[in-house]
Design a protein around this motif. Structure first.
Motif, PDB file in Angstrom:
ATOM      1  N   GLU A 128       0.222  -1.100   0.219  1.00  0.00           N
ATOM      2  CA  GLU A 128      -0.018   0.054  -0.253  1.00  0.00           C
ATOM      3  C   GLU A 128       0.565   1.424   0.323  1.00  0.00           C
ATOM      4  OE1 GLU A 128      -2.836  -0.383  -0.048  1.00  0.00           O
ATOM      5  OE2 GLU A 128      -2.492  -2.379  -0.970  1.00  0.00           O
ATOM      6  N   LEU A 129       2.285   1.205   0.834  1.00  0.00           N
ATOM      7  CA  LEU A 129       2.850   1.869   1.237  1.00  0.00           C
ATOM      8  C   LEU A 129       3.573   2.220  -0.395  1.00  0.00           C
ATOM      9  CD1 LEU A 129       4.679   4.439   2.996  1.00  0.00           C
ATOM     10  CD2 LEU A 129       5.828   2.537   2.644  1.00  0.00           C
ATOM     11  N   ASN A 130       3.533   1.661  -1.236  1.00  0.00           N
ATOM     12  CA  ASN A 130       4.300   1.409  -2.732  1.00  0.00           C
ATOM     13  C   ASN A 130       2.901   2.456  -3.755  1.00  0.00           C
ATOM     14  OD1 ASN A 130       6.301   0.937  -5.136  1.00  0.00           O
ATOM     15  ND2 ASN A 130       4.361  -0.413  -5.648  1.00  0.00           N
ATOM     16  N   LYS A 131       1.789   1.745  -3.722  1.00  0.00           N
ATOM     17  CA  LYS A 131       0.986   2.165  -4.481  1.00  0.00           C
ATOM     18  C   LYS A 131       1.305   3.865  -3.944  1.00  0.00           C
ATOM     19  CE  LYS A 131      -2.036  -1.552  -4.173  1.00  0.00           C
ATOM     20  NZ  LYS A 131      -2.914  -2.095  -3.739  1.00  0.00           N
ATOM     21  N   VAL A 132       0.654   4.205  -2.651  1.00  0.00           N
ATOM     22  CA  VAL A 132       1.115   5.659  -2.636  1.00  0.00           C
ATOM     23  C   VAL A 132       2.293   6.332  -2.928  1.00  0.00           C
ATOM     24  CG1 VAL A 132       0.748   7.143  -0.274  1.00  0.00           C
ATOM     25  CG2 VAL A 132      -0.589   5.309  -0.292  1.00  0.00           C
TER      26      VAL A 132
ATOM     27  N   MET B 204       4.757  10.206  -7.001  1.00  0.00           N
ATOM     28  CA  MET B 204       6.269  10.695  -7.399  1.00  0.00           C
ATOM     29  C   MET B 204       5.173  10.891  -9.423  1.00  0.00           C
ATOM     30  SD  MET B 204       8.142  10.759  -5.488  1.00  0.00           S
ATOM     31  CE  MET B 204       9.750  10.922  -6.617  1.00  0.00           C
ATOM     32  N   GLY B 205       4.058  10.552  -9.319  1.00  0.00           N
ATOM     33  CA  GLY B 205       3.750  10.344 -11.352  1.00  0.00           C
ATOM     34  C   GLY B 205       3.933  12.162 -11.645  1.00  0.00           C
ATOM     35  N   ASN B 206       4.067  13.007 -10.725  1.00  0.00           N
ATOM     36  CA  ASN B 206       4.030  14.159 -12.251  1.00  0.00           C
ATOM     37  C   ASN B 206       6.022  14.447 -11.316  1.00  0.00           C
ATOM     38  OD1 ASN B 206       2.034  14.730 -12.424  1.00  0.00           O
ATOM     39  ND2 ASN B 206       0.541  15.960 -10.750  1.00  0.00           N
ATOM     40  N   LEU B 207       6.721  13.740 -11.335  1.00  0.00           N
ATOM     41  CA  LEU B 207       8.121  14.226 -10.850  1.00  0.00           C
ATOM     42  C   LEU B 207       8.784  13.325 -12.196  1.00  0.00           C
ATOM     43  CD1 LEU B 207       7.811  14.183  -7.409  1.00  0.00           C
ATOM     44  CD2 LEU B 207       7.985  16.654  -8.446  1.00  0.00           C
ATOM     45  N   LYS B 208       8.429  13.640 -13.096  1.00  0.00           N
ATOM     46  CA  LYS B 208       9.649  12.932 -14.353  1.00  0.00           C
ATOM     47  C   LYS B 208      11.168  13.786 -13.835  1.00  0.00           C
ATOM     48  CE  LYS B 208       5.966  13.349 -17.738  1.00  0.00           C
ATOM     49  NZ  LYS B 208       4.776  12.891 -17.135  1.00  0.00           N
ATOM     50  N   GLU B 209      11.769  14.314 -12.941  1.00  0.00           N
ATOM     51  CA  GLU B 209      13.572  13.939 -12.749  1.00  0.00           C
ATOM     52  C   GLU B 209      13.619  12.821 -12.284  1.00  0.00           C
ATOM     53  OE1 GLU B 209      11.150  16.479 -11.958  1.00  0.00           O
ATOM     54  OE2 GLU B 209      11.516  16.939  -9.719  1.00  0.00           O
ATOM     55  N   TYR B 210      12.207  12.094 -12.043  1.00  0.00           N
ATOM     56  CA  TYR B 210      12.660  10.735 -10.844  1.00  0.00           C
ATOM     57  C   TYR B 210      12.804   9.396 -11.516  1.00  0.00           C
ATOM     58  CZ  TYR B 210      13.512  13.509  -6.338  1.00  0.00           C
ATOM     59  OH  TYR B 210      13.405  14.543  -5.315  1.00  0.00           O
ATOM     60  N   ASN B 211      13.894   8.828 -11.643  1.00  0.00           N
ATOM     61  CA  ASN B 211      13.542   7.034 -12.474  1.00  0.00           C
ATOM     62  C   ASN B 211      13.566   6.073 -11.263  1.00  0.00           C
ATOM     63  OD1 ASN B 211      13.375   8.195 -15.403  1.00  0.00           O
ATOM     64  ND2 ASN B 211      15.815   7.913 -14.427  1.00  0.00           N
ATOM     65  N   VAL B 212      12.564   5.101 -11.099  1.00  0.00           N
ATOM     66  CA  VAL B 212      12.436   4.202 -10.110  1.00  0.00           C
ATOM     67  C   VAL B 212      13.253   3.122 -10.919  1.00  0.00           C
ATOM     68  CG1 VAL B 212      10.686   2.995 -11.246  1.00  0.00           C
ATOM     69  CG2 VAL B 212      10.407   3.265  -9.434  1.00  0.00           C
ATOM     70  N   THR B 213      14.120   2.312  -9.746  1.00  0.00           N
ATOM     71  CA  THR B 213      13.956   0.631  -9.657  1.00  0.00           C
ATOM     72  C   THR B 213      13.844   0.050  -8.913  1.00  0.00           C
ATOM     73  OG1 THR B 213      15.818   1.405  -9.239  1.00  0.00           O
ATOM     74  CG2 THR B 213      16.705   1.556 -11.604  1.00  0.00           C
TER      75      THR B 213
ATOM     76  N   VAL C  81       3.242  -0.045  -9.451  1.00  0.00           N
ATOM     77  CA  VAL C  81       3.470   1.095  -9.837  1.00  0.00           C
ATOM     78  C   VAL C  81       3.499   1.539 -10.995  1.00  0.00           C
ATOM     79  CG1 VAL C  81       5.869   2.610 -10.458  1.00  0.00           C
ATOM     80  CG2 VAL C  81       5.669   1.048  -8.620  1.00  0.00           C
ATOM     81  N   ILE C  82       2.505   0.770 -11.649  1.00  0.00           N
ATOM     82  CA  ILE C  82       2.379   0.863 -13.007  1.00  0.00           C
ATOM     83  C   ILE C  82       0.511   1.119 -13.121  1.00  0.00           C
ATOM     84  CG2 ILE C  82       1.189  -0.688 -15.212  1.00  0.00           C
ATOM     85  CD1 ILE C  82       3.583  -2.144 -15.076  1.00  0.00           C
ATOM     86  N   GLU C  83      -0.024   0.936 -11.549  1.00  0.00           N
ATOM     87  CA  GLU C  83      -1.226   0.719 -11.921  1.00  0.00           C
ATOM     88  C   GLU C  83      -1.849   2.432 -11.729  1.00  0.00           C
ATOM     89  OE1 GLU C  83      -2.871  -1.841  -8.841  1.00  0.00           O
ATOM     90  OE2 GLU C  83      -2.769  -3.159 -10.968  1.00  0.00           O
ATOM     91  N   ASN C  84      -0.863   2.993 -10.341  1.00  0.00           N
ATOM     92  CA  ASN C  84      -0.395   4.050 -10.187  1.00  0.00           C
ATOM     93  C   ASN C  84      -0.129   5.564 -10.721  1.00  0.00           C
ATOM     94  OD1 ASN C  84      -2.556   4.131  -7.224  1.00  0.00           O
ATOM     95  ND2 ASN C  84      -1.092   1.677  -7.698  1.00  0.00           N
TER      96      ASN C  84
ATOM     97  N   SER D  31       1.435   7.022 -14.311  1.00  0.00           N
ATOM     98  CA  SER D  31       1.042   7.212 -15.689  1.00  0.00           C
ATOM     99  C   SER D  31       3.216   6.233 -16.384  1.00  0.00           C
ATOM    100  CB  SER D  31       0.254   8.293 -16.482  1.00  0.00           C
ATOM    101  OG  SER D  31       1.303   9.306 -15.904  1.00  0.00           O
ATOM    102  N   ASN D  32       3.794   7.421 -15.854  1.00  0.00           N
ATOM    103  CA  ASN D  32       4.974   7.104 -16.330  1.00  0.00           C
ATOM    104  C   ASN D  32       5.302   5.555 -16.642  1.00  0.00           C
ATOM    105  OD1 ASN D  32       5.503  10.435 -15.889  1.00  0.00           O
ATOM    106  ND2 ASN D  32       6.039   9.589 -13.966  1.00  0.00           N
ATOM    107  N   TYR D  33       5.085   4.788 -16.377  1.00  0.00           N
ATOM    108  CA  TYR D  33       5.148   3.169 -16.380  1.00  0.00           C
ATOM    109  C   TYR D  33       4.179   2.295 -17.024  1.00  0.00           C
ATOM    110  CZ  TYR D  33      10.105   5.419 -13.761  1.00  0.00           C
ATOM    111  OH  TYR D  33      10.151   6.048 -14.098  1.00  0.00           O
ATOM    112  N   ASN D  34       4.690   1.269 -17.770  1.00  0.00           N
ATOM    113  CA  ASN D  34       3.670   0.398 -18.179  1.00  0.00           C
ATOM    114  C   ASN D  34       4.433  -0.615 -18.272  1.00  0.00           C
ATOM    115  OD1 ASN D  34       5.435   0.905 -19.978  1.00  0.00           O
ATOM    116  ND2 ASN D  34       4.146   1.396 -20.911  1.00  0.00           N
ATOM    117  N   ALA D  35       5.289  -1.657 -17.942  1.00  0.00           N
ATOM    118  CA  ALA D  35       6.151  -2.292 -17.798  1.00  0.00           C
ATOM    119  C   ALA D  35       7.131  -2.545 -16.949  1.00  0.00           C
ATOM    120  CB  ALA D  35       6.654  -2.942 -19.573  1.00  0.00           C
TER     121      ALA D  35
END
Ligand SMILES: NC(=O)C1=CN([C@@H]2O[C@H](COP(=O)(O)OP(=O)(O)OC[C@H]3O[C@@H](n4cnc5c(N)ncnc54)[C@H](O)[C@@H]3O)[C@@H](O)[C@H]2O)C=CC1
Ligand SMILES: O=C(O)C1=N[C@H](C(=O)O)C[C@H](O)C1
Length: 235
Positions: free
Chosen positions: A108-112, A117-126, A150-153, A155-159
Protein backbone atom coordinates in the motif's frame (compact mmCIF):
# COMPACT_ATOMS: atom_id res chain seq x y z
CA UNK A 1 -9.61 -26.65 11.34
CA UNK A 2 -8.22 -29.57 9.33
CA UNK A 3 -5.42 -28.31 7.09
CA UNK A 4 -3.78 -29.97 4.06
CA UNK A 5 -0.26 -28.76 3.33
CA UNK A 6 0.54 -29.01 -0.38
CA UNK A 7 4.32 -28.69 -0.39
CA UNK A 8 6.32 -29.67 2.69
CA UNK A 9 9.53 -27.73 2.13
CA UNK A 10 10.79 -24.62 3.94
CA UNK A 11 7.38 -22.92 3.97
CA UNK A 12 5.25 -26.05 4.48
CA UNK A 13 7.23 -26.96 7.60
CA UNK A 14 7.09 -23.42 9.01
CA UNK A 15 3.33 -23.27 8.36
CA UNK A 16 2.82 -26.62 10.12
CA UNK A 17 4.36 -25.28 13.36
CA UNK A 18 2.26 -22.10 13.29
CA UNK A 19 -0.94 -23.98 12.38
CA UNK A 20 -0.49 -26.37 15.32
CA UNK A 21 0.29 -23.49 17.68
CA UNK A 22 -3.05 -21.93 16.64
CA UNK A 23 -4.96 -25.13 17.47
CA UNK A 24 -5.32 -26.62 13.97
CA UNK A 25 -4.80 -30.22 12.79
CA UNK A 26 -2.49 -30.83 9.85
CA UNK A 27 -4.24 -33.82 8.26
CA UNK A 28 -2.20 -34.06 5.03
CA UNK A 29 1.44 -33.22 4.26
CA UNK A 30 1.79 -33.63 0.52
CA UNK A 31 5.14 -33.39 -1.25
CA UNK A 32 6.46 -34.28 -4.69
CA UNK A 33 6.10 -38.08 -4.50
CA UNK A 34 2.56 -38.08 -3.04
CA UNK A 35 0.09 -38.57 -5.86
CA UNK A 36 -2.61 -40.74 -4.30
CA UNK A 37 -4.45 -38.83 -1.57
CA UNK A 38 -7.96 -37.63 -0.75
CA UNK A 39 -7.93 -33.84 -0.45
CA UNK A 40 -11.54 -33.81 0.84
CA UNK A 41 -10.38 -34.89 4.32
CA UNK A 42 -9.21 -31.26 4.77
CA UNK A 43 -11.33 -28.16 5.52
CA UNK A 44 -8.78 -26.01 3.72
CA UNK A 45 -5.54 -26.50 1.76
CA UNK A 46 -2.40 -24.37 1.82
CA UNK A 47 -0.17 -24.69 -1.26
CA UNK A 48 3.50 -23.66 -1.04
CA UNK A 49 5.01 -25.95 -3.65
CA UNK A 50 6.78 -25.34 -6.96
CA UNK A 51 5.93 -23.11 -9.94
CA UNK A 52 5.39 -26.31 -11.98
CA UNK A 53 3.13 -27.94 -9.33
CA UNK A 54 0.95 -25.12 -8.00
CA UNK A 55 -1.70 -25.04 -10.72
CA UNK A 56 -2.33 -28.82 -10.49
CA UNK A 57 -2.61 -28.59 -6.69
CA UNK A 58 -5.01 -25.64 -6.87
CA UNK A 59 -7.27 -27.24 -9.51
CA UNK A 60 -7.39 -30.48 -7.50
CA UNK A 61 -8.69 -28.52 -4.50
CA UNK A 62 -11.23 -26.51 -6.52
CA UNK A 63 -12.49 -29.60 -8.36
CA UNK A 64 -13.08 -31.27 -4.97
CA UNK A 65 -14.72 -28.32 -3.19
CA UNK A 66 -11.79 -27.61 -0.84
CA UNK A 67 -10.97 -23.90 -0.23
CA UNK A 68 -7.35 -23.24 -1.22
CA UNK A 69 -4.71 -20.67 -0.25
CA UNK A 70 -1.67 -20.53 -2.53
CA UNK A 71 1.58 -18.67 -1.94
CA UNK A 72 3.57 -20.40 -4.65
CA UNK A 73 5.10 -17.92 -7.07
CA UNK A 74 6.12 -18.28 -10.72
CA UNK A 75 2.94 -19.96 -12.08
CA UNK A 76 0.81 -16.87 -12.82
CA UNK A 77 0.49 -17.47 -16.56
CA UNK A 78 -2.30 -19.86 -15.43
CA UNK A 79 -3.85 -17.53 -12.82
CA UNK A 80 -6.81 -16.58 -15.06
CA UNK A 81 -7.61 -20.27 -15.63
CA UNK A 82 -7.58 -20.86 -11.86
CA UNK A 83 -9.98 -17.91 -11.37
CA UNK A 84 -12.31 -19.24 -14.07
CA UNK A 85 -12.35 -22.70 -12.46
CA UNK A 86 -12.98 -21.22 -9.02
CA UNK A 87 -16.01 -19.32 -10.37
CA UNK A 88 -17.30 -22.34 -12.30
CA UNK A 89 -17.08 -24.56 -9.20
CA UNK A 90 -18.33 -21.85 -6.81
CA UNK A 91 -15.12 -22.44 -4.87
CA UNK A 92 -12.90 -20.33 -2.61
CA UNK A 93 -9.37 -19.26 -3.53
CA UNK A 94 -6.71 -16.82 -2.39
CA UNK A 95 -3.36 -16.28 -4.09
CA UNK A 96 -0.86 -13.80 -2.64
CA UNK A 97 2.70 -13.23 -3.80
CA UNK A 98 3.45 -12.43 -0.18
CA UNK A 99 1.32 -13.28 2.87
CA UNK A 100 3.20 -11.24 5.49
CA UNK A 101 1.40 -8.36 7.15
CA UNK A 102 4.50 -6.15 6.76
CA UNK A 103 4.73 -6.69 3.00
CA UNK A 104 1.00 -6.10 2.53
CA UNK A 105 1.39 -2.73 4.28
CA UNK A 106 4.48 -2.12 2.09
CA UNK A 107 2.35 -2.85 -1.02
CA UNK A 108 0.00 0.00 0.00
CA UNK A 109 2.90 2.36 0.82
CA UNK A 110 4.40 1.60 -2.61
CA UNK A 111 1.13 2.61 -4.34
CA UNK A 112 0.89 5.89 -2.42
CA UNK A 113 4.52 6.77 -3.23
CA UNK A 114 4.06 5.81 -6.91
CA UNK A 115 1.10 8.19 -7.14
CA UNK A 116 3.05 11.02 -5.46
CA UNK A 117 5.97 10.55 -7.90
CA UNK A 118 3.70 10.57 -10.96
CA UNK A 119 4.26 14.26 -11.81
CA UNK A 120 7.99 14.25 -11.00
CA UNK A 121 9.54 13.12 -14.27
CA UNK A 122 13.09 13.85 -13.06
CA UNK A 123 12.97 10.70 -10.89
CA UNK A 124 13.57 7.21 -12.32
CA UNK A 125 12.33 4.15 -10.47
CA UNK A 126 14.32 0.93 -10.02
CA UNK A 127 13.55 -2.14 -7.90
CA UNK A 128 15.75 -4.74 -6.26
CA UNK A 129 14.86 -8.06 -4.64
CA UNK A 130 17.26 -10.33 -2.74
CA UNK A 131 16.47 -13.98 -1.91
CA UNK A 132 18.20 -17.23 -0.96
CA UNK A 133 20.05 -19.22 -3.61
CA UNK A 134 17.40 -22.03 -3.66
CA UNK A 135 14.73 -19.74 -5.11
CA UNK A 136 13.60 -20.99 -8.53
CA UNK A 137 11.84 -17.92 -9.98
CA UNK A 138 13.04 -14.40 -10.76
CA UNK A 139 11.96 -11.75 -10.28
CA UNK A 140 10.12 -12.68 -7.08
CA UNK A 141 6.33 -12.68 -7.04
CA UNK A 142 6.49 -9.84 -4.50
CA UNK A 143 8.64 -7.72 -6.83
CA UNK A 144 6.14 -8.29 -9.64
CA UNK A 145 3.26 -7.18 -7.38
CA UNK A 146 5.28 -4.07 -6.42
CA UNK A 147 5.98 -3.26 -10.08
CA UNK A 148 2.29 -3.69 -10.91
CA UNK A 149 1.49 -1.30 -8.02
CA UNK A 150 3.73 1.36 -9.59
CA UNK A 151 2.33 0.81 -13.11
CA UNK A 152 -1.29 1.13 -11.86
CA UNK A 153 -0.55 4.36 -9.98
CA UNK A 154 2.09 6.18 -12.05
CA UNK A 155 1.47 6.83 -15.75
CA UNK A 156 5.23 7.20 -16.43
CA UNK A 157 5.53 3.38 -16.36
CA UNK A 158 3.74 0.63 -18.28
CA UNK A 159 5.95 -2.48 -17.94
CA UNK A 160 8.71 -4.14 -15.91
CA UNK A 161 11.81 -6.05 -17.02
CA UNK A 162 14.30 -8.31 -15.27
CA UNK A 163 17.70 -6.63 -14.66
CA UNK A 164 17.83 -3.86 -17.27
CA UNK A 165 15.01 -1.80 -18.70
CA UNK A 166 15.04 -1.28 -22.45
CA UNK A 167 12.74 1.73 -22.41
CA UNK A 168 12.10 4.75 -20.18
CA UNK A 169 8.61 3.49 -19.40
CA UNK A 170 9.82 0.12 -18.13
CA UNK A 171 10.79 -0.60 -14.50
CA UNK A 172 14.06 -2.55 -14.12
CA UNK A 173 13.90 -5.24 -11.40
CA UNK A 174 17.30 -6.49 -10.27
CA UNK A 175 17.12 -9.98 -8.69
CA UNK A 176 20.00 -11.09 -6.44
CA UNK A 177 20.44 -14.58 -4.94
CA UNK A 178 22.54 -14.60 -1.75
CA UNK A 179 22.90 -17.24 1.01
CA UNK A 180 19.67 -17.92 2.92
CA UNK A 181 18.13 -14.42 2.66
CA UNK A 182 14.35 -14.86 3.38
CA UNK A 183 13.30 -11.88 1.22
CA UNK A 184 14.32 -8.22 0.85
CA UNK A 185 12.54 -5.81 -1.51
CA UNK A 186 13.43 -2.20 -2.22
CA UNK A 187 12.11 0.53 -4.48
CA UNK A 188 14.28 3.47 -5.39
CA UNK A 189 13.35 6.78 -7.05
CA UNK A 190 16.52 8.61 -8.09
CA UNK A 191 17.04 12.05 -9.61
CA UNK A 192 20.28 13.97 -10.16
CA UNK A 193 19.89 15.71 -6.81
CA UNK A 194 18.60 13.00 -4.45
CA UNK A 195 17.02 9.58 -3.99
CA UNK A 196 14.04 8.17 -2.15
CA UNK A 197 14.26 4.55 -1.09
CA UNK A 198 11.68 2.32 0.60
CA UNK A 199 12.54 -1.20 1.72
CA UNK A 200 10.99 -4.24 3.36
CA UNK A 201 13.27 -6.80 4.99
CA UNK A 202 11.92 -10.18 6.12
CA UNK A 203 14.01 -11.45 9.06
CA UNK A 204 12.71 -15.04 8.72
CA UNK A 205 9.77 -16.99 7.17
CA UNK A 206 7.42 -16.68 10.19
CA UNK A 207 5.54 -13.68 8.83
CA UNK A 208 4.76 -15.37 5.50
CA UNK A 209 3.62 -18.53 7.31
CA UNK A 210 1.43 -16.74 9.87
CA UNK A 211 -0.25 -14.74 7.09
CA UNK A 212 -1.00 -17.93 5.14
CA UNK A 213 -2.60 -19.59 8.20
CA UNK A 214 -4.65 -16.45 8.96
CA UNK A 215 -5.79 -16.41 5.30
CA UNK A 216 -6.79 -20.11 5.54
CA UNK A 217 -8.78 -19.44 8.74
CA UNK A 218 -10.55 -16.52 7.02
CA UNK A 219 -11.23 -18.38 3.74
CA UNK A 220 -12.62 -21.52 5.35
CA UNK A 221 -15.41 -19.57 7.09
CA UNK A 222 -18.13 -20.05 4.44
CA UNK A 223 -16.43 -17.91 1.77
CA UNK A 224 -16.95 -18.41 -1.94
CA UNK A 225 -15.04 -16.44 -4.57
CA UNK A 226 -11.56 -15.22 -5.40
CA UNK A 227 -9.91 -13.08 -2.73
CA UNK A 228 -6.66 -11.31 -1.92
CA UNK A 229 -4.74 -10.54 1.28
CA UNK A 230 -6.31 -7.07 1.16
CA UNK A 231 -9.67 -8.75 1.81
CA UNK A 232 -8.23 -10.85 4.64
CA UNK A 233 -6.46 -7.95 6.35
CA UNK A 234 -9.13 -5.33 5.62
CA UNK A 235 -6.56 -2.97 4.09
N1 LIG B 1 3.54 -15.97 -0.92
C1 LIG B 1 4.43 -15.96 0.07
O1 LIG B 1 4.25 -15.30 1.12
C2 LIG B 1 5.66 -16.80 -0.05
C3 LIG B 1 5.83 -17.55 -1.17
N2 LIG B 1 6.87 -18.42 -1.27
C4 LIG B 1 6.86 -19.28 -2.44
O2 LIG B 1 6.39 -20.55 -2.03
C5 LIG B 1 6.98 -21.58 -2.83
C6 LIG B 1 7.62 -22.61 -1.92
O3 LIG B 1 8.69 -22.01 -1.22
P1 LIG B 1 9.63 -22.91 -0.26
O4 LIG B 1 8.82 -23.62 0.75
O5 LIG B 1 10.71 -21.99 0.18
O6 LIG B 1 10.20 -23.96 -1.31
P2 LIG B 1 10.77 -25.43 -1.03
O7 LIG B 1 11.51 -25.82 -2.25
O8 LIG B 1 11.45 -25.48 0.28
O9 LIG B 1 9.42 -26.30 -0.91
C7 LIG B 1 8.63 -26.67 -1.98
C8 LIG B 1 8.24 -28.11 -1.79
O10 LIG B 1 7.26 -28.49 -2.76
C9 LIG B 1 7.50 -29.85 -3.05
N3 LIG B 1 6.77 -30.28 -4.24
C10 LIG B 1 7.24 -30.55 -5.50
N4 LIG B 1 6.23 -30.96 -6.29
C11 LIG B 1 5.12 -30.96 -5.52
C12 LIG B 1 3.75 -31.28 -5.77
N5 LIG B 1 3.31 -31.69 -6.97
N6 LIG B 1 2.86 -31.13 -4.75
C13 LIG B 1 3.28 -30.72 -3.53
N7 LIG B 1 4.55 -30.41 -3.24
C14 LIG B 1 5.46 -30.53 -4.22
C15 LIG B 1 9.03 -29.93 -3.15
O11 LIG B 1 9.48 -31.27 -3.09
C16 LIG B 1 9.43 -29.09 -1.94
O12 LIG B 1 9.56 -29.87 -0.77
C17 LIG B 1 7.91 -20.86 -3.79
O13 LIG B 1 7.24 -20.64 -5.01
C18 LIG B 1 8.18 -19.52 -3.09
O14 LIG B 1 8.49 -18.51 -4.00
C19 LIG B 1 7.80 -18.55 -0.29
C20 LIG B 1 7.71 -17.78 0.83
C21 LIG B 1 6.64 -16.84 1.05
O1 LIG C 1 10.90 -17.92 -2.52
C1 LIG C 1 10.84 -17.27 -1.45
O2 LIG C 1 11.52 -17.56 -0.47
C2 LIG C 1 9.90 -16.14 -1.38
N1 LIG C 1 9.05 -16.00 -2.35
C3 LIG C 1 8.02 -15.04 -2.44
C4 LIG C 1 8.21 -14.17 -3.68
O3 LIG C 1 8.58 -14.71 -4.74
O4 LIG C 1 7.94 -12.99 -3.61
C5 LIG C 1 7.79 -14.28 -1.17
C6 LIG C 1 9.00 -14.05 -0.32
O5 LIG C 1 9.71 -12.95 -0.79
C7 LIG C 1 9.88 -15.29 -0.19
Amino acid sequence: MKIALLGYGRMGQTIEKIAISRGHDVVLKIDKDDTDYDITVADVAIDFSLPSAAYGNITNCLNNGVPVVSGTTGWLEKYDDAIALCKEKNGAFIYASNFSLGVNIFFELNKVLAKMMGNLKEYNVTMEEIHHTKKLDAPSGTAITLAEGVIENNSNYNAWELDTANSETSIPIVAKRIGDVPGTHSINYASEVDSINIEHVAHNRQGFALGAVVAAEWLSKDKTGVFSMKDVLGL
